[in-house]
Scaffold this active site. Structure first.
Site, PDB file in Angstrom:
ATOM      1  N   LYS A  93      44.635  13.045  58.788  1.00 39.85           N
ATOM      2  CA  LYS A  93      45.627  12.234  59.634  1.00 39.85           C
ATOM      3  C   LYS A  93      46.092  12.948  60.706  1.00 39.85           C
ATOM      4  O   LYS A  93      46.417  14.048  60.519  1.00 39.85           O
ATOM      5  CB  LYS A  93      46.353  11.586  58.530  1.00 39.85           C
ATOM      6  CG  LYS A  93      47.580  10.691  59.027  1.00 39.85           C
ATOM      7  CD  LYS A  93      48.102  10.191  57.651  1.00 39.85           C
ATOM      8  CE  LYS A  93      49.175   9.010  58.101  1.00 39.85           C
ATOM      9  NZ  LYS A  93      49.787   8.498  56.797  1.00 39.85           N
ATOM     10  N   SER A 167      49.715   3.916  55.798  1.00 35.44           N
ATOM     11  CA  SER A 167      49.445   4.205  57.122  1.00 35.44           C
ATOM     12  C   SER A 167      48.284   5.285  57.405  1.00 35.44           C
ATOM     13  O   SER A 167      47.729   5.340  58.691  1.00 35.44           O
ATOM     14  CB  SER A 167      50.546   4.894  57.731  1.00 35.44           C
ATOM     15  OG  SER A 167      50.929   6.000  56.935  1.00 35.44           O
ATOM     16  N   SER A 191      51.169   5.174  51.487  1.00 32.45           N
ATOM     17  CA  SER A 191      50.014   5.389  52.492  1.00 32.45           C
ATOM     18  C   SER A 191      48.766   6.093  52.186  1.00 32.45           C
ATOM     19  O   SER A 191      47.825   6.104  52.843  1.00 32.45           O
ATOM     20  CB  SER A 191      50.613   5.988  53.719  1.00 32.45           C
ATOM     21  OG  SER A 191      51.736   5.443  54.093  1.00 32.45           O
TER      22      SER A 191
END
Length: 617
Positions: A93, A167, A191
């Site tokens: 990420k 996310s 997330s």
């Protein structure tokens, strides 16, 4: 069989993409058969190209970067599968640092180029993994839906009209689409679990503090956890074991502990109207079936009062913890508010109005809710919850971004407040083809204890992983009932080292890292493959202790493990720094012929990092 050398990384012939999903077992078998890392990475590059621009990646490793990574791997570990993650492609990420890549947190104006990789990334690369790129996310990790990024919105792998979840949106979609073997996300509110559920893969959320956050752009630093997306639980927990352990550069990190759970779990589910699906009856039906599968697997189902969990969850965005998000974003919010996504900007602006009084009032309220939740925890061993109660189209999410996003976190937001371990696994598909998931949530440091049941639930659901419906997840060994025996390991059996699988494959559980008492020396033994150290007692040596890891095994597995140990190593009693004694590896005097004293390094891991240049960069 001959294995590739560093020179082979420069050019490899093309090969057919016959791998299917890139789980660890598939890759290891391919490498044992003579497939090279360069060939696997070529397949990964081709898959990413074929996927087109689906807003999955923010940045990708260049061909030159990948070739250099392969050359480095083969130079330090030329034998196939000689490192725990040898040649395994992964993504991270883009709020996690990696040397050679910009970190954007999905905000181009915030971007910077770090001098060093995040601790977790460095540990993975040291274990042989190959970083192929950085993935999209809800900006500043603020959201659970995956639509709040200027780089676009990744979509559900089953229906592009629907959200991917966030996310950690790009990381989940990349794994579900078979582009990488695993990916890292982060989890403050869910997330690392919500996008796993919506894309039919596993999300591993460690207990807070088990995994370092150094090199991670904080959302809420007191709550953030780095997570793993993987096809199956067994892969995910193996990767977590490489990453975890105290990092002196992160004051919130700690040595992981071990909490055992009974063989027959009491699983709590919300009672009455607290079991909410916000009108998604398909998800409700899939959860009912998941509960029945849990019963068939031997669990006792206990209805609990979910209200204190729900009200604690609401504090994450409706309480003062939202102000913690300003730590990383305040400068850009002040200087360039136009650079921040509109929904994220509104959330952060609301946080600027909070006061110190609000923080203390929120803390008092949280403590009261935790005390109420403790009464429910006393009735169960773990929780069985939907990962998310519903899903939404991208269009619906854009029209109602706050309310619908809050629905997604109904079952996830509380977990880090309560320091829980959680594993999200697939649990079926709706008639429309959309993915539903459940999560097993356990008390702090029950990470290993909840894994076998989570893996069994994934197997029982028979829904594959990601878009690969034929994938069959591996089992995770159940710890045997009764007493477990502890053993100190000092070398090749440490986490992330070549022989660690001899422990994990027997159901071994990591307990803690510690040191021996003074009076021990550590030697690099001559001619051992893989390289091994020897620990010997020397009463004339009064230096600092040598670092060891304590693991636990069932008596049966302990006996099998000890029987497999080759000369000149054996098992004896080792004195630890706290005055206790434990069984552990010792070396016969004859094994020291030609050995090198490496005691000054303090431990085998430190010695190998110095020798190979594989320590955190």
């Amino acid at each position: 069989m001959t294995h590739p050398t560093a020179a082979d990384a420069r050019e490899q012939p093309a090969m057919d993409d016959t791998f299917g999903i890139l789980d660890l077992g598939t890759l290891r078998r391919a490498y044992d058969s003579g497939v090279t890392p360069a060939q696997v990475i070529a397949v990964v590059e081709q898959r990413i190209k074929a996927a087109g621009d689906r807003a999955i990646f923010i940045s990708r490793a260049s061909h030159e970067q990948l070739a250099a990574a392969i050359s480095d791997l083969l130079a330090r570990a030329p034998r196939a599968n000689s490192l725990p993650l040898w040649g395994v492609p992964f993504a991270i990420k883009d709020n996690i640092d990696a040397a050679g890549f910009a970190t954007t947190a999905a905000c181009p104006e915030f971007a910077y180029r770090p001098d060093a990789s995040a601790t977790v990334v460095a540990r993975l690369v040291a274990a042989g993994a190959i970083l192929v790129g950085k993935t999209n996310l809800d900006q500043f990790a603020t959201g659970l839906n995956g639509t709040r990024s200027p780089y676009g919105a990744p979509r559900c792998v089953f229906d592009e009209r629907y959200i991917s979840g966030g996310s950690s949106s790009g990381s989940a979609v990349g794994v579900a689409a078979g582009l990488v073997s695993f990916a890292l996300g982060t989890d403050t509110a869910g997330s690392g679990r919500v996008p796993a559920a919506l894309n039919n893969i596993v999300g591993i959320k460690p207990s807070p503090g088990r995994v370092s956050n150094t090199g991670v752009v904080p959302a809420c630093r007191t709550l953030d956890v780095v997570t793993i997306f993987a096809p199956g639980v067994s892969d995910g927990i193996e990767i977590r074991a490489v990453m975890e352990g105290r990092d002196p550069t992160d004051p919130y990190s700690r040595e992981p502990g071990e909490v055992a759970l009974p063989d027959r779990l009491r699983l709590g589910i919300p009672a009455g109207d607290e079991l909410a699906f916000f009108g998604n009856e398909a998800f409700r039906g899939l959860f009912v079936r998941a509960v029945e599968r849990a019963r068939m697997l031997g669990a006792e189902i206990v209805e609990i009062d979910y209200r204190p969990y729900r009200e604690a969850a609401a504090l994450l965005y409706n309480g003062p913890w939202v102000a913690e998000r300003l730590v990383a974003t305040r400068d850009i919010l002040t200087a360039r508010p136009d650079a921040v996504n509109g929904v994220v900007r509104d959330i952060l602006h609301n946080a600027t109005r909070l006061t110190a009084v609000d923080v203390f009032q929120g803390e008092y309220r949280l403590k009261a809710l935790l005390a109420e939740a403790d009464r429910e925890w006393a009735r169960v061993d773990a929780l069985l919850l939907p990962t998310t109660p519903s899903t939404y189209t991208v269009a619906d999410m854009m029209d109602n971004p706050i309310e619908l996003n809050s629905h997604l976190g109904y079952y996830t937001n509380f977990a880090n407040f309560m320091r829980c371990a959680a594993i999200a696994v697939p649990a079926g598909r709706t008639a429309a083809g959309l993915s539903f998931g459940i999560q097993i949530v356990g008390p702090c440091d029950s990470d290993a204890a909840i894994a076998p049941f989570a893996a069994a639930m994934h197997q029982a659901a028979q829904c594959g992983a990601g878009t690969d419906g034929a994938y069959h997840p591996a089992s995770v060994p159940m710890p045997l009932a009764g007493e477990r025996l502890r053993i100190a390991v000092v070398g090749a059996h440490l986490r992330g080292m070549p022989l660690n699988g001899e422990l994990t494959g027997r159901g071994g559980l990591f307990v803690r890292t510690t040191t021996t008492a003074p009076g021990y020396r550590l030697y690099e033994l001559a001619g051992t493959v893989p390289a091994k150290p020897g620990l010997v007692r020397d009463d004339n040596h009064d230096g600092d202790g040598v670092e060891v890891e304590i693991w636990s095994l069932s008596p049966v597995q302990f006996a099998g493990f000890v029987a497999s140990i080759p000369q000149p190593l054996g098992i004896g009693r080792i004195s630890l720094a706290d005055g206790s004694e434990v069984s552990g590896f010792i070396c016969e005097p004859a094994g020291l012929i030609g050995a090198t004293d490496i005691t000054v390094f303090g431990g085998w891991r430190q010695f190998r990092q110095q020798a190979e240049g594989t320590g955190p960069s």
